[in-house]
Design a protein around this motif. Sequence first.
Motif, PDB file in Angstrom:
ATOM      1  N   UNK A 222       0.834  -1.200   0.000  1.00 18.80           N
ATOM      2  CA  UNK A 222       0.000   0.000   0.000  1.00 18.80           C
ATOM      3  C   UNK A 222       0.875   1.258   0.000  1.00 18.80           C
ATOM      4  N   UNK A 223       1.936   1.211  -0.784  1.00 21.64           N
ATOM      5  CA  UNK A 223       2.832   2.366  -0.926  1.00 21.64           C
ATOM      6  C   UNK A 223       2.669   2.962  -2.322  1.00 21.64           C
ATOM      7  N   UNK A 224       3.078   4.203  -2.464  1.00 23.70           N
ATOM      8  CA  UNK A 224       3.125   4.828  -3.786  1.00 23.70           C
ATOM      9  C   UNK A 224       4.419   4.392  -4.467  1.00 23.70           C
ATOM     10  N   UNK A 225       4.299   3.793  -5.660  1.00 19.09           N
ATOM     11  CA  UNK A 225       5.469   3.311  -6.395  1.00 19.09           C
ATOM     12  C   UNK A 225       5.760   4.259  -7.551  1.00 19.09           C
ATOM     13  N   UNK A 226       6.982   4.757  -7.605  1.00 17.59           N
ATOM     14  CA  UNK A 226       7.372   5.706  -8.651  1.00 17.59           C
ATOM     15  C   UNK A 226       8.607   5.167  -9.371  1.00 17.59           C
ATOM     16  N   UNK A 227       8.515   5.031 -10.683  1.00 21.02           N
ATOM     17  CA  UNK A 227       9.628   4.543 -11.497  1.00 21.02           C
ATOM     18  C   UNK A 227      10.131   5.698 -12.361  1.00 21.02           C
ATOM     19  N   UNK A 228      11.427   5.996 -12.226  1.00 15.11           N
ATOM     20  CA  UNK A 228      12.020   7.129 -12.941  1.00 15.11           C
ATOM     21  C   UNK A 228      13.153   6.647 -13.839  1.00 15.11           C
ATOM     22  N   UNK A 229      13.307   7.270 -14.989  1.00 10.91           N
ATOM     23  CA  UNK A 229      14.256   6.793 -15.992  1.00 10.91           C
ATOM     24  C   UNK A 229      15.702   7.190 -15.703  1.00 10.91           C
ATOM     25  N   UNK A 230      15.923   8.155 -14.838  1.00 11.44           N
ATOM     26  CA  UNK A 230      17.274   8.644 -14.565  1.00 11.44           C
ATOM     27  C   UNK A 230      18.125   7.552 -13.914  1.00 11.44           C
ATOM     28  N   UNK A 231      19.409   7.469 -14.276  1.00 10.87           N
ATOM     29  CA  UNK A 231      20.337   6.541 -13.631  1.00 10.87           C
ATOM     30  C   UNK A 231      20.647   7.050 -12.229  1.00 10.87           C
ATOM     31  N   UNK A 232      20.813   6.135 -11.285  1.00 11.87           N
ATOM     32  CA  UNK A 232      20.953   6.551  -9.891  1.00 11.87           C
ATOM     33  C   UNK A 232      22.085   7.566  -9.647  1.00 11.87           C
ATOM     34  N   UNK A 233      23.291   7.383 -10.187  1.00 15.40           N
ATOM     35  CA  UNK A 233      24.339   8.378  -9.906  1.00 15.40           C
ATOM     36  C   UNK A 233      24.016   9.773 -10.450  1.00 15.40           C
ATOM     37  N   UNK A 234      23.017   9.868 -11.346  1.00 24.06           N
ATOM     38  CA  UNK A 234      22.628  11.158 -11.916  1.00 24.06           C
ATOM     39  C   UNK A 234      21.345  11.702 -11.292  1.00 24.06           C
TER      40      UNK A 234
END
Length: 335
Positions: A222-234
């Motif tokens: 029951x969490x909000x899931x957000x997927x982002x295209x940016x690479x983690x170090x950036x």
Amino acid sequence: MSWIRESELSLLQKIAANILKAGPMPKHVAFIMDGNRRFARKKNVERQEGHMQGFNKLAETLCWCQHLNIREVTVYAFSIENFKRAKAEVDGLMELAKQKFTRLLEERDNLEKHSVCIRVLGDLTMLPLDLQQLIAKAVFETRTHNKCFLNVCFAYTSRHEITNAVREMAWGVEQGLIKSSDVSEALLSKCLYSNNSPNPDLLIRTSGEVRLSDFLLWQTSHSCLVFQSVLWPEYSFWNLCEAILQYQFNYRSIQKARDLHREEQELQQLEADRACVAEVLQHHGNGKPADAQRRQEALLHYTACREERVQDFLEALKHKRDSFFTDLASQAVLA
């Protein structure tokens, strides 16, 4: 690179932070820090450098979270599945972890100043003994801090965590601390590695992947899931703001789902208690039905006894886990 940075936001970032803080803010954010290896390929550097940049980004992100009043952060640092990678990469990650936990122990004053509690969630027995000892010492020395919490999932997968929780409940039954009828969804939640933390409000995965990869499967239902295209170090402050906005847009539906689930859990527990009481009354009443008052009194008594058993079991489980860390930490001191 320090774990805990002390840096100010720019004026524009401060304005954005204040606007965000006017709305419902997540208190606990989880990160799947994905993209370190792709970042290394993109920059034409060694994989180890990509992982190093990933750690540096974590330190920066923790600073942003402090400014946004996010008190708890959980990160997926090393999956059990990662042991299947090339030996050189795994050894490099173990060495990086040793360096970073050694550095963490050198920053005791800073951790105490900000009252940061470090927790490491996972099967530490899979790790080299010297790394286990460093981790245990970091956990032990920050255990009383209570303003900020950093949960590092290391040698972790959610399926392994759930399996371990089932084993812990089975241990409780074998030890006579609880009955098999005490086993429930709520009790399993309290046997997870993350039992000291509220479930994440927001989970963020970077690099464009849209999978959870066996991370906090139970806790993020029951969490909000957000997927982002940016690479983690950036990853940037603005990426984090975007994810928080998505949480705020979905806040009401998330809270409604959580409230409904909590009500369902309470109802399931009540029905389970009633079934156990009915069985007891039938056994002691020679098959004769009990009146309403007697059923209610028996239900209250049974519920109180069950809660006491469960509490004793959870205290025993906590003692067992604390002893594991305490023994490892003492070994580190002697070494």
